[in-house]
Design a protein around this motif. Structure first.
Motif, PDB file in Angstrom:
ATOM      1  N   CYS A  16       0.848  -1.196   0.000  1.00 37.30           N
ATOM      2  CA  CYS A  16       0.000   0.000   0.000  1.00 37.30           C
ATOM      3  C   CYS A  16       0.883   1.245   0.000  1.00 37.30           C
ATOM      4  O   CYS A  16       1.970   1.241   0.596  1.00 37.30           O
ATOM      5  N   ARG A  17       0.415   2.259  -0.692  1.00 39.70           N
ATOM      6  CA  ARG A  17       1.055   3.571  -0.672  1.00 39.70           C
ATOM      7  C   ARG A  17      -0.025   4.610  -0.459  1.00 39.70           C
ATOM      8  O   ARG A  17      -1.146   4.440  -0.946  1.00 39.70           O
ATOM      9  N   THR A  18       0.321   5.721   0.203  1.00 41.73           N
ATOM     10  CA  THR A  18      -0.601   6.856   0.274  1.00 41.73           C
ATOM     11  C   THR A  18      -0.048   7.958  -0.624  1.00 41.73           C
ATOM     12  O   THR A  18       1.134   8.314  -0.525  1.00 41.73           O
ATOM     13  N   PHE A  19      -0.895   8.480  -1.506  1.00 45.09           N
ATOM     14  CA  PHE A  19      -0.506   9.487  -2.493  1.00 45.09           C
ATOM     15  C   PHE A  19      -1.174  10.821  -2.185  1.00 45.09           C
ATOM     16  O   PHE A  19      -2.311  10.869  -1.717  1.00 45.09           O
ATOM     17  N   ALA A  20      -0.470  11.894  -2.493  1.00 48.73           N
ATOM     18  CA  ALA A  20      -1.042  13.237  -2.434  1.00 48.73           C
ATOM     19  C   ALA A  20      -1.664  13.553  -3.789  1.00 48.73           C
ATOM     20  O   ALA A  20      -1.099  13.236  -4.833  1.00 48.73           O
ATOM     21  N   VAL A  21      -2.836  14.186  -3.772  1.00 46.03           N
ATOM     22  CA  VAL A  21      -3.470  14.652  -5.011  1.00 46.03           C
ATOM     23  C   VAL A  21      -3.173  16.149  -5.116  1.00 46.03           C
ATOM     24  O   VAL A  21      -3.651  16.940  -4.291  1.00 46.03           O
ATOM     25  N   GLY A  22      -2.344  16.526  -6.092  1.00 45.02           N
ATOM     26  CA  GLY A  22      -1.927  17.927  -6.199  1.00 45.02           C
ATOM     27  C   GLY A  22      -1.177  18.350  -4.948  1.00 45.02           C
ATOM     28  O   GLY A  22      -0.395  17.576  -4.380  1.00 45.02           O
ATOM     29  N   GLU A  23      -1.422  19.577  -4.517  1.00 45.59           N
ATOM     30  CA  GLU A  23      -0.765  20.104  -3.313  1.00 45.59           C
ATOM     31  C   GLU A  23      -1.611  19.771  -2.092  1.00 45.59           C
ATOM     32  O   GLU A  23      -2.812  20.050  -2.079  1.00 45.59           O
ATOM     33  N   VAL A  24      -0.978  19.177  -1.088  1.00 44.05           N
ATOM     34  CA  VAL A  24      -1.731  18.854   0.132  1.00 44.05           C
ATOM     35  C   VAL A  24      -1.196  19.685   1.295  1.00 44.05           C
ATOM     36  O   VAL A  24      -0.102  20.251   1.224  1.00 44.05           O
ATOM     37  N   SER A  25      -1.979  19.760   2.365  1.00 44.07           N
ATOM     38  CA  SER A  25      -1.586  20.548   3.538  1.00 44.07           C
ATOM     39  C   SER A  25      -0.313  19.980   4.162  1.00 44.07           C
ATOM     40  O   SER A  25       0.017  18.801   3.982  1.00 44.07           O
ATOM     41  N   ALA A  26       0.377  20.837   4.906  1.00 48.58           N
ATOM     42  CA  ALA A  26       1.607  20.400   5.591  1.00 48.58           C
ATOM     43  C   ALA A  26       1.304  19.257   6.546  1.00 48.58           C
ATOM     44  O   ALA A  26       2.097  18.314   6.683  1.00 48.58           O
ATOM     45  N   GLN A  27       0.151  19.313   7.195  1.00 45.27           N
ATOM     46  CA  GLN A  27      -0.232  18.255   8.150  1.00 45.27           C
ATOM     47  C   GLN A  27      -0.424  16.922   7.432  1.00 45.27           C
ATOM     48  O   GLN A  27       0.033  15.874   7.892  1.00 45.27           O
ATOM     49  N   ARG A  28      -1.080  16.965   6.287  1.00 47.55           N
ATOM     50  CA  ARG A  28      -1.289  15.714   5.531  1.00 47.55           C
ATOM     51  C   ARG A  28       0.035  15.172   5.006  1.00 47.55           C
ATOM     52  O   ARG A  28       0.270  13.956   5.012  1.00 47.55           O
ATOM     53  N   LYS A  29       0.906  16.069   4.565  1.00 41.49           N
ATOM     54  CA  LYS A  29       2.217  15.638   4.081  1.00 41.49           C
ATOM     55  C   LYS A  29       2.996  14.941   5.193  1.00 41.49           C
ATOM     56  O   LYS A  29       3.609  13.897   4.997  1.00 41.49           O
ATOM     57  N   ARG A  30       2.928  15.537   6.390  1.00 38.49           N
ATOM     58  CA  ARG A  30       3.655  14.959   7.523  1.00 38.49           C
ATOM     59  C   ARG A  30       3.054  13.607   7.923  1.00 38.49           C
ATOM     60  O   ARG A  30       3.773  12.658   8.257  1.00 38.49           O
ATOM     61  N   LEU A  31       1.738  13.512   7.881  1.00 39.06           N
ATOM     62  CA  LEU A  31       1.077  12.236   8.194  1.00 39.06           C
ATOM     63  C   LEU A  31       1.555  11.132   7.241  1.00 39.06           C
ATOM     64  O   LEU A  31       1.878  10.017   7.661  1.00 39.06           O
ATOM     65  N   MET A  32       1.647  11.463   5.964  1.00 40.26           N
ATOM     66  CA  MET A  32       2.102  10.479   4.974  1.00 40.26           C
ATOM     67  C   MET A  32       3.549  10.081   5.220  1.00 40.26           C
ATOM     68  O   MET A  32       3.910   8.902   5.135  1.00 40.26           O
ATOM     69  N   GLU A  33       4.378  11.080   5.519  1.00 40.11           N
ATOM     70  CA  GLU A  33       5.810  10.807   5.719  1.00 40.11           C
ATOM     71  C   GLU A  33       6.046   9.964   6.968  1.00 40.11           C
ATOM     72  O   GLU A  33       6.848   9.021   6.956  1.00 40.11           O
ATOM     73  N   VAL A  34       5.349  10.308   8.057  1.00 36.53           N
ATOM     74  CA  VAL A  34       5.522   9.557   9.307  1.00 36.53           C
ATOM     75  C   VAL A  34       5.049   8.110   9.122  1.00 36.53           C
ATOM     76  O   VAL A  34       5.688   7.164   9.606  1.00 36.53           O
ATOM     77  N   THR A  35       3.966   7.932   8.396  1.00 38.41           N
ATOM     78  CA  THR A  35       3.438   6.578   8.163  1.00 38.41           C
ATOM     79  C   THR A  35       4.450   5.736   7.391  1.00 38.41           C
ATOM     80  O   THR A  35       4.754   4.599   7.767  1.00 38.41           O
ATOM     81  N   GLU A  36       4.996   6.320   6.312  1.00 39.75           N
ATOM     82  CA  GLU A  36       5.987   5.587   5.521  1.00 39.75           C
ATOM     83  C   GLU A  36       7.241   5.303   6.352  1.00 39.75           C
ATOM     84  O   GLU A  36       7.762   4.188   6.362  1.00 39.75           O
ATOM     85  N   GLN A  37       7.715   6.302   7.061  1.00 38.43           N
ATOM     86  CA  GLN A  37       8.929   6.121   7.866  1.00 38.43           C
ATOM     87  C   GLN A  37       8.728   5.075   8.950  1.00 38.43           C
ATOM     88  O   GLN A  37       9.665   4.349   9.299  1.00 38.43           O
ATOM     89  N   SER A  38       7.516   5.005   9.517  1.00 36.92           N
ATOM     90  CA  SER A  38       7.265   4.041  10.602  1.00 36.92           C
ATOM     91  C   SER A  38       7.458   2.614  10.086  1.00 36.92           C
ATOM     92  O   SER A  38       7.945   1.743  10.815  1.00 36.92           O
ATOM     93  N   PHE A  39       7.087   2.379   8.827  1.00 36.38           N
ATOM     94  CA  PHE A  39       7.321   1.054   8.239  1.00 36.38           C
ATOM     95  C   PHE A  39       8.811   0.725   8.276  1.00 36.38           C
ATOM     96  O   PHE A  39       9.217  -0.384   8.651  1.00 36.38           O
TER      97      PHE A  39
END
Ligand code: MG
Length: 248
Positions: free
Chosen positions: A107-130
């Motif tokens: 599974c991957r989480t993708f941003a659609v266009g420009e996303v908020s800083a909070q959403r970007k951080r949520l995606m990054e933390v999730t990937e890094q946690s793996f």
């Protein structure tokens, strides 16, 4: 019962895992404002079949599509349909493929266009946690050391880890033993062994960890309406570095 995979089984899992990886590459340019989740599902199914594989999720326990498409507050198991993606959305796409009887799941989480800083951080933390968990995916380590590393990283970043759903063994079956929770006590759980194959998949909520299932019987959303992200790969335990069959 945990199945230890033979060399020939591992070769098949590399093949299905590579197809899953390539399916993400095929979908990525399509993930834009205006596309429907059903269109993404159709593109994924056609690609998987073009590779000689079958979508693992289609009809699995009655699931009606080839991918799970989970937008914003949907944690997992979103059913593709007429929803059009908008700029600023985040979408988790979960893909499984079975080739010659063996599954790959990621599974991957993708941003659609420009996303908020909070959403970007949520995606990054999730990937890094793996990848924090992956450090413990080694012969001789205990399974819940993976879980604990994921939980510690997610919570120390101010997010919460979903408790109701977890990762899993994978191989001839999409889901097999052991269950791989994303929270737990380091140094506990079964001892990992060379030849085990597990799908590790942190599901991370921006708010609380509670979830609920919608009336369609599939779609899992955050109970508090906060955003969620999801990241997953299929991992082969070796006698050295872990190998990811769904990541290159
Ligand atoms: Mg999975």
């Amino acid at each position: 019962m945990i199945y230890i995979k033979s060399t020939s089984e591992i070769a098949k899992m590399r093949r299905s895992g590579r197809i899953v990886y390539d399916t993400f590459a095929h979908l990525k340019p399509l993930i834009q404002a205006g596309v429907t989740t059903k269109e993404l599902d159709t593109a994924a199914e056609e690609f998987i079949r073009s590779q000689g594989a079958i979508p693992s999720f289609l009809n699995y326990n009655g699931f009606p599509a080839s991918i799970c498409a989970s937008v914003n507050n949907v944690v997992i198991h979103g059913i593709p349909g007429g929803q059009r993606l908008k700029d600023g959305d985040i979408i988790s796409i979960d893909i499984g493929a079975v080739y010659d009887g063996y599954h790959g799941d990621a599974c991957r989480t993708f941003a659609v266009g420009e996303v908020s800083a909070q959403r970007k951080r949520l995606m990054e933390v999730t990937e890094q946690s793996f990848f924090k968990g992956l450090e413990f995916a080694r012969h001789g380590e205990r399974l819940f050391s993976i879980s604990a590393a994921i939980q510690e990283y997610v919570e120390s970043n101010g997010f919460s880890i979903v408790r109701n759903y977890c990762g899993h063994g994978i191989g001839r079956n999409l889901h097999e033993d052991p269950e791989v929770p994303n929270y737990g006590r380091a140094g506990h759980g079964i001892r990992l062994m060379k030849g085990m194959t597990i799908a590790v998949e942190p599901m991370v909520n921006a708010g609380g960890f509670a979830t609920k299932t919608l009336r369609d019987g599939w779609t899992v959303v955050t109970e508090d309406g906060s955003d969620a992200a999801h990241y997953e790969n299929t991992i082969l335990i070796t006698d050295g570095e872990p190998e990811l069959t769904t990541y290159y």
